[in-house]
Motif scaffolding. Structure first.
Motif, mmCIF file in Angstrom:
data_model
loop_
_atom_site.group_PDB
_atom_site.id
_atom_site.type_symbol
_atom_site.label_atom_id
_atom_site.label_comp_id
_atom_site.label_asym_id
_atom_site.label_seq_id
_atom_site.Cartn_x
_atom_site.Cartn_y
_atom_site.Cartn_z
ATOM 1 N N UNK A 83 -16.090 -13.580 1.032
ATOM 2 C CA UNK A 83 -15.156 -13.918 2.096
ATOM 3 C C UNK A 83 -15.812 -14.721 3.205
ATOM 4 N N UNK A 84 -14.981 -15.343 4.022
ATOM 5 C CA UNK A 84 -15.465 -16.155 5.131
ATOM 6 C C UNK A 84 -15.756 -15.270 6.321
ATOM 7 N N UNK A 85 -16.792 -15.616 7.055
ATOM 8 C CA UNK A 85 -17.131 -14.892 8.274
ATOM 9 C C UNK A 85 -17.548 -15.915 9.326
ATOM 10 N N UNK A 86 -16.590 -16.351 10.095
ATOM 11 C CA UNK A 86 -16.889 -17.316 11.146
ATOM 12 C C UNK A 86 -15.992 -18.528 11.055
ATOM 13 N N UNK A 87 -16.229 -19.489 11.953
ATOM 14 C CA UNK A 87 -15.393 -20.696 11.950
ATOM 15 C C UNK A 87 -15.661 -21.547 10.707
ATOM 16 N N UNK A 110 -12.375 -21.062 0.224
ATOM 17 C CA UNK A 110 -13.759 -21.461 0.493
ATOM 18 C C UNK A 110 -13.731 -22.404 1.688
ATOM 19 N N UNK A 111 -14.221 -21.913 2.844
ATOM 20 C CA UNK A 111 -14.182 -22.742 4.050
ATOM 21 C C UNK A 111 -15.549 -22.874 4.722
ATOM 22 N N UNK A 112 -16.546 -22.139 4.223
ATOM 23 C CA UNK A 112 -17.872 -22.163 4.855
ATOM 24 C C UNK A 112 -18.966 -22.424 3.821
ATOM 25 N N UNK A 113 -20.093 -22.967 4.304
ATOM 26 C CA UNK A 113 -21.233 -23.238 3.433
ATOM 27 C C UNK A 113 -21.797 -21.938 2.861
ATOM 28 N N UNK A 114 -21.826 -20.883 3.673
ATOM 29 C CA UNK A 114 -22.420 -19.638 3.185
ATOM 30 C C UNK A 114 -21.600 -19.019 2.047
ATOM 31 N N UNK A 115 -20.291 -19.274 2.003
ATOM 32 C CA UNK A 115 -19.484 -18.787 0.880
ATOM 33 C C UNK A 115 -19.928 -19.471 -0.416
ATOM 34 N N UNK A 135 -13.618 -31.262 -11.893
ATOM 35 C CA UNK A 135 -14.413 -30.377 -12.735
ATOM 36 C C UNK A 135 -15.773 -31.009 -13.025
ATOM 37 N N UNK A 136 -16.819 -30.216 -12.901
ATOM 38 C CA UNK A 136 -18.174 -30.682 -13.183
ATOM 39 C C UNK A 136 -18.955 -31.076 -11.949
ATOM 40 N N UNK A 137 -18.295 -31.163 -10.799
ATOM 41 C CA UNK A 137 -18.992 -31.578 -9.576
ATOM 42 C C UNK A 137 -20.011 -30.551 -9.106
ATOM 43 N N UNK A 138 -19.712 -29.261 -9.276
ATOM 44 C CA UNK A 138 -20.638 -28.242 -8.802
ATOM 45 C C UNK A 138 -22.000 -28.396 -9.461
ATOM 46 N N UNK A 139 -22.014 -28.596 -10.763
ATOM 47 C CA UNK A 139 -23.281 -28.730 -11.479
ATOM 48 C C UNK A 139 -23.892 -30.104 -11.263
ATOM 49 N N UNK A 140 -23.085 -31.147 -11.376
ATOM 50 C CA UNK A 140 -23.614 -32.510 -11.284
ATOM 51 C C UNK A 140 -24.201 -32.807 -9.919
ATOM 52 N N UNK A 141 -23.478 -32.435 -8.862
ATOM 53 C CA UNK A 141 -23.926 -32.739 -7.507
ATOM 54 C C UNK A 141 -24.716 -31.603 -6.878
ATOM 55 N N UNK A 142 -24.929 -30.527 -7.620
ATOM 56 C CA UNK A 142 -25.696 -29.365 -7.148
ATOM 57 C C UNK A 142 -25.166 -28.885 -5.800
ATOM 58 N N UNK A 143 -23.871 -28.656 -5.758
ATOM 59 C CA UNK A 143 -23.188 -28.299 -4.510
ATOM 60 C C UNK A 143 -23.657 -26.945 -3.990
ATOM 61 N N UNK A 144 -23.899 -25.987 -4.866
ATOM 62 C CA UNK A 144 -24.354 -24.668 -4.414
ATOM 63 C C UNK A 144 -25.715 -24.792 -3.745
ATOM 64 N N UNK A 145 -26.600 -25.593 -4.336
ATOM 65 C CA UNK A 145 -27.932 -25.791 -3.754
ATOM 66 C C UNK A 145 -27.840 -26.489 -2.403
ATOM 67 N N UNK A 148 -26.685 -24.004 0.181
ATOM 68 C CA UNK A 148 -27.725 -23.061 0.583
ATOM 69 C C UNK A 148 -28.557 -23.633 1.732
ATOM 70 N N UNK A 149 -28.884 -24.917 1.660
ATOM 71 C CA UNK A 149 -29.629 -25.556 2.747
ATOM 72 C C UNK A 149 -28.813 -25.546 4.034
ATOM 73 N N UNK A 150 -27.547 -25.961 3.943
ATOM 74 C CA UNK A 150 -26.726 -26.078 5.146
ATOM 75 C C UNK A 150 -26.315 -24.714 5.699
#
Length: 165
Positions: A83-87, A110-115, A135-145, A148-150
């Motif tokens: 869940x989201x916690x914050x703005x 999904x509204x926050x980077x931490x989610x 479809x495929x953007x999460x893996x191709x662009x490494x969105x989760x990674x 994590x930085x942001x």
């Protein structure tokens, strides 16, 4: 010689079939070699399934039935998204996330980077599968990674690995 004169059409058909089979067997084939600098497209990646669910219609029906049974029995069958916690964050800061993709993520809660950063590989894969044209953007662009930085505020690390914001 009379044998050849009588059966010349059969020899001609056999020759044509031989030429076609020879072409199919010995034709040049396209060779695709992936390097670290080559982006991996979704149709090229051989994803390792981490969950027990498959991709067939019967597997989807079984997953839906387990979801309904889980609701009736009040048991958590599948993990819920964090869940989201914050703005809300501007998800468009992630490379590969534009306004439409960010809106689709927002519609799914999904509204926050931490989610995104807290997503398990199975959750990221199932969310990615539900993204339709994206479809495929999460893996191709490494969105989760990237998230994590942001999420931890490491803008310098993000820019070093993925380029400027």
């Amino acid at each position: 010689m009379a044998f050849v004169e009588i059966y010349w059409p059969v020899f001609l058909v056999a020759l044509i079939i031989g030429v076609i089979v020879g072409y199919l067997v010995f034709r040049p084939r396209q060779r695709v070699r992936l390097t670290d600098s080559t982006p991996i497209r979704p149709h090229m990646a051989t994803a390792v399934r981490r969950s027990g669910e498959g991709r067939l219609i019967t597997d989807e029906v079984a997953a839906a039935a387990s979801d309904v049974a889980g609701d009736i029995l009040r048991v958590r069958v599948h993990e819920q998204l964090p869940g989201a916690s914050g703005p809300p964050d501007d998800l468009r800061q992630l490379k590969g996330v534009g306004p439409k993709f960010a809106e689709m993520l927002n519609q799914r809660g999904i509204i926050r980077f931490d989610q995104i950063a807290k997503l398990s590989p199975d959750q990221a894969e199932s969310l990615d599968a539900a993204m339709g044209a994206f479809r495929g953007r999460f893996a191709r662009d490494r969105i989760v990674e990237q998230a994590q930085f942001l999420a931890r505020g490491d803008v310098d690390g993000f820019e070093a690995k993925f380029g400027s914001l």
